[in-house]
Design a protein around this motif. Structure first.
Motif, PDB file in Angstrom:
ATOM      1  N   LEU A 158       0.824  -1.210   0.000  1.00  0.00           N
ATOM      2  CA  LEU A 158       0.000   0.000   0.000  1.00  0.00           C
ATOM      3  C   LEU A 158       0.858   1.259   0.000  1.00  0.00           C
ATOM      4  CD1 LEU A 158      -2.805  -1.068   2.505  1.00  0.00           C
ATOM      5  CD2 LEU A 158      -3.016  -0.756   0.029  1.00  0.00           C
ATOM      6  N   GLU A 159       2.157   1.100   0.152  1.00  0.00           N
ATOM      7  CA  GLU A 159       3.073   2.251   0.141  1.00  0.00           C
ATOM      8  C   GLU A 159       3.469   2.543  -1.301  1.00  0.00           C
ATOM      9  OE1 GLU A 159       3.772   3.995   2.887  1.00  0.00           O
ATOM     10  OE2 GLU A 159       2.397   2.620   3.925  1.00  0.00           O
ATOM     11  N   GLN A 160       2.610   3.270  -1.997  1.00  0.00           N
ATOM     12  CA  GLN A 160       2.820   3.568  -3.410  1.00  0.00           C
ATOM     13  C   GLN A 160       2.843   5.069  -3.623  1.00  0.00           C
ATOM     14  OE1 GLN A 160       3.238   1.142  -5.729  1.00  0.00           O
ATOM     15  NE2 GLN A 160       2.718  -0.619  -4.455  1.00  0.00           N
ATOM     16  N   SER A 161       3.618   5.507  -4.622  1.00  0.00           N
ATOM     17  CA  SER A 161       3.657   6.931  -4.967  1.00  0.00           C
ATOM     18  C   SER A 161       3.895   7.078  -6.457  1.00  0.00           C
ATOM     19  CB  SER A 161       4.770   7.648  -4.198  1.00  0.00           C
ATOM     20  OG  SER A 161       6.041   7.214  -4.664  1.00  0.00           O
ATOM     21  N   LEU A 162       3.537   8.234  -6.979  1.00  0.00           N
ATOM     22  CA  LEU A 162       3.775   8.507  -8.395  1.00  0.00           C
ATOM     23  C   LEU A 162       5.267   8.479  -8.698  1.00  0.00           C
ATOM     24  CD1 LEU A 162       2.797   9.306 -11.205  1.00  0.00           C
ATOM     25  CD2 LEU A 162       2.802  11.702 -10.453  1.00  0.00           C
ATOM     26  N   GLN A 163       6.081   9.031  -7.785  1.00  0.00           N
ATOM     27  CA  GLN A 163       7.521   9.035  -8.012  1.00  0.00           C
ATOM     28  C   GLN A 163       8.082   7.620  -8.041  1.00  0.00           C
ATOM     29  OE1 GLN A 163       9.526  11.790  -8.738  1.00  0.00           O
ATOM     30  NE2 GLN A 163      10.833  10.061  -9.307  1.00  0.00           N
ATOM     31  N   GLY A 164       7.580   6.765  -7.155  1.00  0.00           N
ATOM     32  CA  GLY A 164       8.022   5.369  -7.154  1.00  0.00           C
ATOM     33  C   GLY A 164       7.667   4.664  -8.442  1.00  0.00           C
ATOM     34  N   TYR A 165       6.461   4.923  -8.941  1.00  0.00           N
ATOM     35  CA  TYR A 165       6.033   4.337 -10.214  1.00  0.00           C
ATOM     36  C   TYR A 165       6.929   4.810 -11.351  1.00  0.00           C
ATOM     37  CZ  TYR A 165       3.324   3.878 -14.525  1.00  0.00           C
ATOM     38  OH  TYR A 165       2.938   3.618 -15.823  1.00  0.00           O
ATOM     39  N   MET A 166       7.190   6.120 -11.406  1.00  0.00           N
ATOM     40  CA  MET A 166       8.016   6.665 -12.475  1.00  0.00           C
ATOM     41  C   MET A 166       9.435   6.110 -12.398  1.00  0.00           C
ATOM     42  SD  MET A 166       5.896   8.373 -14.244  1.00  0.00           S
ATOM     43  CE  MET A 166       7.146   8.845 -15.425  1.00  0.00           C
ATOM     44  N   ASP A 167       9.957   5.945 -11.195  1.00  0.00           N
ATOM     45  CA  ASP A 167      11.291   5.361 -11.043  1.00  0.00           C
ATOM     46  C   ASP A 167      11.332   3.945 -11.611  1.00  0.00           C
ATOM     47  OD1 ASP A 167      12.278   7.618  -9.840  1.00  0.00           O
ATOM     48  OD2 ASP A 167      12.130   6.846  -7.791  1.00  0.00           O
ATOM     49  N   ARG A 168      10.279   3.166 -11.346  1.00  0.00           N
ATOM     50  CA  ARG A 168      10.250   1.778 -11.816  1.00  0.00           C
ATOM     51  C   ARG A 168      10.204   1.705 -13.333  1.00  0.00           C
ATOM     52  NH1 ARG A 168       6.292   1.160  -7.820  1.00  0.00           N
ATOM     53  NH2 ARG A 168       4.679   0.653  -9.357  1.00  0.00           N
ATOM     54  N   ILE A 169       9.342   2.509 -13.958  1.00  0.00           N
ATOM     55  CA  ILE A 169       9.235   2.406 -15.417  1.00  0.00           C
ATOM     56  C   ILE A 169      10.438   3.039 -16.103  1.00  0.00           C
ATOM     57  CG2 ILE A 169       6.723   2.306 -15.281  1.00  0.00           C
ATOM     58  CD1 ILE A 169       6.628   5.103 -16.538  1.00  0.00           C
ATOM     59  N   ALA A 170      11.088   3.999 -15.417  1.00  0.00           N
ATOM     60  CA  ALA A 170      12.339   4.542 -15.965  1.00  0.00           C
ATOM     61  C   ALA A 170      13.382   3.443 -16.053  1.00  0.00           C
ATOM     62  CB  ALA A 170      12.841   5.684 -15.091  1.00  0.00           C
ATOM     63  N   CYS A 171      13.410   2.572 -15.053  1.00  0.00           N
ATOM     64  CA  CYS A 171      14.376   1.472 -15.041  1.00  0.00           C
ATOM     65  C   CYS A 171      13.952   0.348 -15.989  1.00  0.00           C
ATOM     66  CB  CYS A 171      14.506   0.904 -13.629  1.00  0.00           C
ATOM     67  SG  CYS A 171      15.290   1.996 -12.428  1.00  0.00           S
ATOM     68  N   LYS A 172      12.693  -0.034 -15.941  1.00  0.00           N
ATOM     69  CA  LYS A 172      12.244  -1.238 -16.641  1.00  0.00           C
ATOM     70  C   LYS A 172      12.102  -1.037 -18.145  1.00  0.00           C
ATOM     71  CE  LYS A 172       8.794  -3.576 -15.333  1.00  0.00           C
ATOM     72  NZ  LYS A 172       8.931  -5.021 -15.386  1.00  0.00           N
ATOM     73  N   THR A 173      11.638   0.130 -18.567  1.00  0.00           N
ATOM     74  CA  THR A 173      11.310   0.332 -19.985  1.00  0.00           C
ATOM     75  C   THR A 173      12.105   1.462 -20.622  1.00  0.00           C
ATOM     76  OG1 THR A 173       9.069  -0.451 -19.547  1.00  0.00           O
ATOM     77  CG2 THR A 173       9.424   0.739 -21.609  1.00  0.00           C
ATOM     78  N   ALA A 174      12.107   2.611 -19.975  1.00  0.00           N
ATOM     79  CA  ALA A 174      12.738   3.781 -20.594  1.00  0.00           C
ATOM     80  C   ALA A 174      14.235   3.580 -20.789  1.00  0.00           C
ATOM     81  CB  ALA A 174      12.469   5.024 -19.755  1.00  0.00           C
ATOM     82  N   ALA A 175      14.879   2.860 -19.873  1.00  0.00           N
ATOM     83  CA  ALA A 175      16.332   2.667 -19.984  1.00  0.00           C
ATOM     84  C   ALA A 175      16.706   1.941 -21.267  1.00  0.00           C
ATOM     85  CB  ALA A 175      16.857   1.901 -18.769  1.00  0.00           C
ATOM     86  N   LEU A 176      15.911   0.955 -21.668  1.00  0.00           N
ATOM     87  CA  LEU A 176      16.237   0.183 -22.868  1.00  0.00           C
ATOM     88  C   LEU A 176      15.960   0.979 -24.139  1.00  0.00           C
ATOM     89  CD1 LEU A 176      17.239  -2.282 -24.260  1.00  0.00           C
ATOM     90  CD2 LEU A 176      15.112  -3.466 -23.700  1.00  0.00           C
TER      91      LEU A 176
END
Length: 323
Positions: A158-176
């Motif tokens: 339940l500890e979710q944030s917009l910044q955390g989401y953006m960090d994850r997709i920056a690593c998982k998808t945007a980096a490639l």
């Protein structure tokens, strides 16, 4: 528009990538038939987006060389390896309507297949003989791994944030996608400014691409998606649409109830209905459009050419796609 039409300026280059993937598969036909079957299954039918970005970025600056072909192949193999591992970790039976490697051969063999693809991707990157690109490949693999670990840690939390989401997709998808464009620019001999422009373009495109992917998880049909609607949420992954719902209704919402284990099937259905009807899809698209606009602004710094035009059309296509 069909994405294959957008690829027209680099169609021959992409055919060379597909030939590399075919050669990689065929070399195991007699020596290791099971590996041949596994490679044949996972190395066909993709949109080869990452190689297209590599070639289009490179051609915005100069011509294509064999080094660029090898890097484009490495980018695609790295992408496919991450999908194989994702499916194995998630124990997914289908991807885009096709059975996954782990469903056909088991999780253990699927993980090893992903490892094999990571290794071959590294070899293709090394054959560019460009240390800067090899370092970029290595750092991107590290970033992707960190993104997967962050997503695993955040699952059913339940500890979710917009910044955390953006960090994850920056690593998982945007980096490639960033690496795909940046490596093409480096191997084409671009200036530092050109390399940075195309790197930033790929990064922003990757953010927009993943947000749209997360939206489609709720707006697509099971037939279109090849998996149940809301499958990420069912696995405890909170993407942008459900995150926005939780932010609007922090005190009580079906997603929080689902994570707590309350009537999970009913709460998933309720959450999907609220996401579709509560304006969260439209709000998510506004986030995606912000990043796609930033990507387009990067392209304005490059000289006009059919390749820059294709990158612009590809950006529009990735935002407007339905699957």
């Amino acid at each position: 528009m069909d994405y294959k039409l957008i690829y027209t300026p680099v169609a021959r280059d992409l055919a060379d990538v597909e030939a590399n993937l075919s050669d990689l598969t065929e070399q195991w036909r007699s020596d290791f038939p099971e590996l041949h079957a596994m490679l044949h299954h996972v190395l066909r039918g993709g949109k080869i987006l990452r190689p297209a970005l590599t070639f289009l970025a490179g051609r915005c600056i100069d011509g294509v060389t064999s080094r660029m072909l090898n890097m484009a192949t490495a980018n695609e193999l790295l992408h496919i390896a991450t999908l194989v591992h994702d499916d194995a970790i998630d124990k997914a039976d289908f991807r885009r309507g096709r059975e996954t490697a782990n469903k056909l051969w088991g999780v253990e063999k699927a993980i090893l297949l992903g490892d094999f693809l990571f290794a071959r991707a590294s070899e293709f990157a090394a054959t560019t003989h460009e240390l800067r690109v090899v370092k970029l490949f290595s750092s991107t693999l590290r970033i992707i791994s960190v993104g997967e670990l962050k997503q695993a840690r955040a699952a059913f939390s339940l500890e979710q944030s917009l910044q955390g989401y953006m960090d994850r997709i920056a690593c998982k998808t945007a980096a490639l996608l960033k690496m795909s464009c940046e490596s093409g620019a480096i191997l084409a001999g671009g200036t530092e400014e050109q390399i940075q422009v195309l790197s930033d373009f790929g990064f922003n495109l990757g953010l927009a691409f993943q947000i749209v992917d997360d939206i489609l998880d709720f707006t697509g049909t099971e037939v279109e998606l090849g998996k149940p609607v809301g499958s990420d949420l069912r696995q405890g992954t909170i993407t942008l649409p459900p995150l926005l719902l939780m932010e609007r209704y922090p005190a009580a919402n079906p997603i929080s109830d689902f994570i707590r284990g309350v009537a999970r099937n009913n709460k998933i259905a309720e959450a999907i209905d609220m996401i579709k009807s509560g304006g969260f899809i439209e709000e998510s698209y506004r986030h995606a459009l912000k990043y796609s606009t930033q990507a387009q602004e990067m392209l304005n710094r490059l000289p006009e050419s059919p390749y820059r035009g294709a990158l612009r059309a590809l950006t529009d296509y990735l935002i407007e796609r339905r699957v």
